[in-house]
Design a protein around this motif. Structure first.
Motif, PDB file in Angstrom:
ATOM      1  N   GLY A  32      -7.129 -51.921 -30.956  1.00 27.60           N
ATOM      2  CA  GLY A  32      -7.070 -52.533 -29.636  1.00 27.60           C
ATOM      3  C   GLY A  32      -5.701 -52.444 -29.005  1.00 27.60           C
ATOM      4  O   GLY A  32      -4.776 -51.849 -29.572  1.00 27.60           O
ATOM      5  N   ILE A  48     -11.833 -52.539 -29.696  1.00 22.61           N
ATOM      6  CA  ILE A  48     -12.995 -51.687 -29.953  1.00 22.61           C
ATOM      7  C   ILE A  48     -13.185 -51.570 -31.458  1.00 22.61           C
ATOM      8  O   ILE A  48     -12.236 -51.357 -32.206  1.00 22.61           O
ATOM      9  CB  ILE A  48     -12.824 -50.302 -29.286  1.00 22.61           C
ATOM     10  N   THR A  54     -17.035 -53.088 -27.753  1.00 19.60           N
ATOM     11  CA  THR A  54     -15.793 -53.363 -27.045  1.00 19.60           C
ATOM     12  C   THR A  54     -15.730 -54.796 -26.524  1.00 19.60           C
ATOM     13  O   THR A  54     -16.763 -55.452 -26.340  1.00 19.60           O
ATOM     14  CB  THR A  54     -15.625 -52.413 -25.846  1.00 19.60           C
ATOM     15  N   TYR A  56     -13.054 -57.130 -23.658  1.00 13.17           N
ATOM     16  CA  TYR A  56     -11.966 -57.030 -22.690  1.00 13.17           C
ATOM     17  C   TYR A  56     -11.513 -58.406 -22.224  1.00 13.17           C
ATOM     18  O   TYR A  56     -12.306 -59.348 -22.153  1.00 13.17           O
ATOM     19  CB  TYR A  56     -12.415 -56.256 -21.438  1.00 13.17           C
ATOM     20  N   SER A  67     -11.451 -46.708 -25.478  1.00  7.89           N
ATOM     21  CA  SER A  67     -12.305 -45.770 -26.198  1.00  7.89           C
ATOM     22  C   SER A  67     -11.546 -45.313 -27.438  1.00  7.89           C
ATOM     23  O   SER A  67     -10.347 -45.588 -27.586  1.00  7.89           O
ATOM     24  CB  SER A  67     -12.670 -44.579 -25.306  1.00  7.89           C
TER      25      SER A  67
END
Length: 118
Positions: A32, A48, A54, A56, A67
């Motif tokens: 991350g 991730i 994922t 955020y 990604s």
């Protein structure tokens, strides 16, 4: 010991884009990005898992995309629609566990400066 090498920081105008990369010297589970602005605590930007799940921070949802390429042990952070408040040192993080929170971080990158001018 795993080393994390970051690249891609820099200076950009508001509304612009940057892409950060972080290459790990070994295979890791969750990876991350965190950031720390002057006078503020380090905060999770995005994480991730190895299988692609994922998460955020609310402040970057819809603008940033995390990604990874497991074959290259590399994680990316595509940052679009950048704002001056995104200015910070961005740190790559890696965990041996399938969850990216600060308490599971095993390794940190050296940090890369992102500056967004208004």
């Amino acid at each position: 010991q795993v080393q994390l090498v970051e690249s891609g920081g820099g200076l950009v105008q508001a509304g612009g884009s940057l892409r950060l990369s972080c290459a790990a010297s070994g295979s890791m589970n969750a990876m991350g990005w965190y950031r720390q602005a002057p006078g503020k605590q380090r905060e999770l930007v995005a994480g991730i898992t190895r299988v692609g799940n994922t998460n955020y921070a609310d402040s970057v949802k819809g603008r940033f995309t995390i990604s990874r390429d497991n074959a290259k042990n590399t994680v990316y952070l595509q940052m679009n629609s950048l704002k001056p408040e995104d200015t910070a040192v961005y740190y790559c993080a890696a965990s041996r566990k399938p969850i990216m929170v600060v308490t599971t971080v095993a390794y940190w990158g050296q940090g890369t400066q992102v500056t967004v001018s208004s």
